[in-house]
Design a protein around this motif. Sequence first.
Motif, PDB file in Angstrom:
ATOM      1  N   LYS A  65      21.349  51.964   7.300  1.00 54.91           N
ATOM      2  CA  LYS A  65      20.123  51.198   7.498  1.00 54.91           C
ATOM      3  C   LYS A  65      20.382  49.687   7.496  1.00 54.91           C
ATOM      4  N   ARG A  66      21.001  49.179   6.427  1.00 58.52           N
ATOM      5  CA  ARG A  66      21.152  47.732   6.253  1.00 58.52           C
ATOM      6  C   ARG A  66      22.609  47.406   5.936  1.00 58.52           C
ATOM      7  N   PHE A 323      14.653  45.545  23.728  1.00 57.80           N
ATOM      8  CA  PHE A 323      15.246  46.725  23.103  1.00 57.80           C
ATOM      9  C   PHE A 323      14.840  48.033  23.794  1.00 57.80           C
ATOM     10  N   TYR A 338      21.642  51.604  16.417  1.00 59.00           N
ATOM     11  CA  TYR A 338      21.824  50.511  15.477  1.00 59.00           C
ATOM     12  C   TYR A 338      22.315  49.257  16.179  1.00 59.00           C
ATOM     13  N   CYS A 339      21.929  48.112  15.628  1.00 53.85           N
ATOM     14  CA  CYS A 339      22.353  46.816  16.140  1.00 53.85           C
ATOM     15  C   CYS A 339      23.554  46.373  15.315  1.00 53.85           C
ATOM     16  N   TRP A 342      24.089  40.680  14.977  1.00 56.65           N
ATOM     17  CA  TRP A 342      22.996  39.755  15.257  1.00 56.65           C
ATOM     18  C   TRP A 342      23.030  38.683  14.177  1.00 56.65           C
ATOM     19  N   LEU A 361      13.933  41.532  12.005  1.00 58.20           N
ATOM     20  CA  LEU A 361      13.759  42.573  10.992  1.00 58.20           C
ATOM     21  C   LEU A 361      12.480  43.371  11.238  1.00 58.20           C
ATOM     22  N   PHE A 364      13.314  45.799  14.019  1.00 52.89           N
ATOM     23  CA  PHE A 364      14.176  46.863  13.493  1.00 52.89           C
ATOM     24  C   PHE A 364      13.369  47.889  12.708  1.00 52.89           C
ATOM     25  N   ASP A 365      12.509  47.408  11.834  1.00 51.45           N
ATOM     26  CA  ASP A 365      11.697  48.314  11.018  1.00 51.45           C
ATOM     27  C   ASP A 365      10.739  49.135  11.874  1.00 51.45           C
ATOM     28  N   ASN A 368      12.801  51.786  13.756  1.00 52.11           N
ATOM     29  CA  ASN A 368      13.774  52.525  12.954  1.00 52.11           C
ATOM     30  C   ASN A 368      15.201  52.308  13.450  1.00 52.11           C
ATOM     31  N   ILE A 369      15.563  51.052  13.629  1.00 53.67           N
ATOM     32  CA  ILE A 369      16.893  50.676  14.099  1.00 53.67           C
ATOM     33  C   ILE A 369      17.696  50.133  12.918  1.00 53.67           C
ATOM     34  N   TRP A 371      20.983  48.149  11.226  1.00 52.88           N
ATOM     35  CA  TRP A 371      21.580  46.886  11.668  1.00 52.88           C
ATOM     36  C   TRP A 371      22.683  46.416  10.726  1.00 52.88           C
TER      37      TRP A 371
END
Length: 404
Positions: A65-66, A323, A338-339, A342, A361, A364-365, A368-369, A371
């Motif tokens: 996720k992060r 995206f 996923y990225c 960035w 962010l 992404f949230d 559901n990406i 990063w």
Amino acid sequence: MKINFRILCLLSLIFAAMQRHVQQAVRQMILAVAVVTMACCSSSPLAATTPLASTEQTVNNFTIKRGTNISHWLSQSAERGEARRQHIKEEDFARLEELGFDFVRLPIDEEQFWDEQGNKLPEAWQLLTQALNWAEKHHLRTIVDMHVIRSHDFNAVNEGKTNVLFTSDEAQQSYINMWYQLSDVLKTYSTDSVAYELMNEPVADEHEQWNELIFKAHKALREREPQRTLVIGSNKWQGTWTFKYLRIPEGDKNIILSFHYYEPQALTHYGAPWTPIGKYSGKLTYPGCLISQADYDDAPESLKPILKQYACQWDRERIAQDFRDAIAVAKKYGVQLYCGEWGVYEPVDRKLAYDWTRDMLWVFDKYNIAWASWCYDNDFGFWDQKSQSFKDRPLVDLLTGKKK
């Protein structure tokens, strides 16, 4: 003669009895085998499906996720010896765990792991496995990213180099051999803990050249590691706009699709000396019309062809629009998106940087990406190794969700 006849009759009777018993025994044996076989087929899926089960893939637990990139250490760095050994230590992984990151992306370069004759350079391999051990200890998953190799450099066009990877069978086999050697060392790590990124920012003249190499590398690695998560990016620097040309093997759920995003580069690379857009010194507005008409008119004529795409509205909705193709392709194949890179160059006005980070962010949230920020401790990062302190605490608070 009478005695012989009686003996013959007795022997005939004995033989007939034995024959009946043998036939009965054979029949019983056949029946028993049939019963056992039927029982195995109905009650033991393993016995019935062993050949299929050996090729059937299960989805592992490599979920992310992060994260952040531990860059300029085993990649894009001239550090060797003690300086390299001291650059990243266990405390860095402990810090990232404490901040709330759940994975790291670890770029590696061919020149650090193999000499020009293809011999392994032991220290880099020891540092890599040590880093993976530290990551596991501190509950961080790791993406091992093949960042730069001698036959392919994502920045070749800006450095006067020529990539031969996509036009040379020998270079492609050398590339696959490198993955073989990495697999030999890394296959002992759990598939829930370590993933392989096939190539950082591929730059093939034709999109299909990259697709074909994807299938070659995928086949080679799947023969050795059927369950390992493979991270695959799109052609042309993992841009979102090339996702519509990307092909990957269907049915493989242990794949993560990756893109990189630094748009608008007039903001994220403002003042960066290695790129033409960094030469722009006019005003920026974000969110909103990034470069006004008046500022565009005042810009040097040489920059106007580049600046034209940025003289318009930029905000979170525009980012989300960029995206779209990546989201659609990940949905098509049923895999995670996923990225992988960035971020914002350090000298950029911090208010602009934080506003853009917030919007990234948010997108992404929403979709559901996962990063990984670029990066941990270099010129886009938030940690200063020399002073052992945060050089941008508000940025890390944004990244870790402690600040909105």
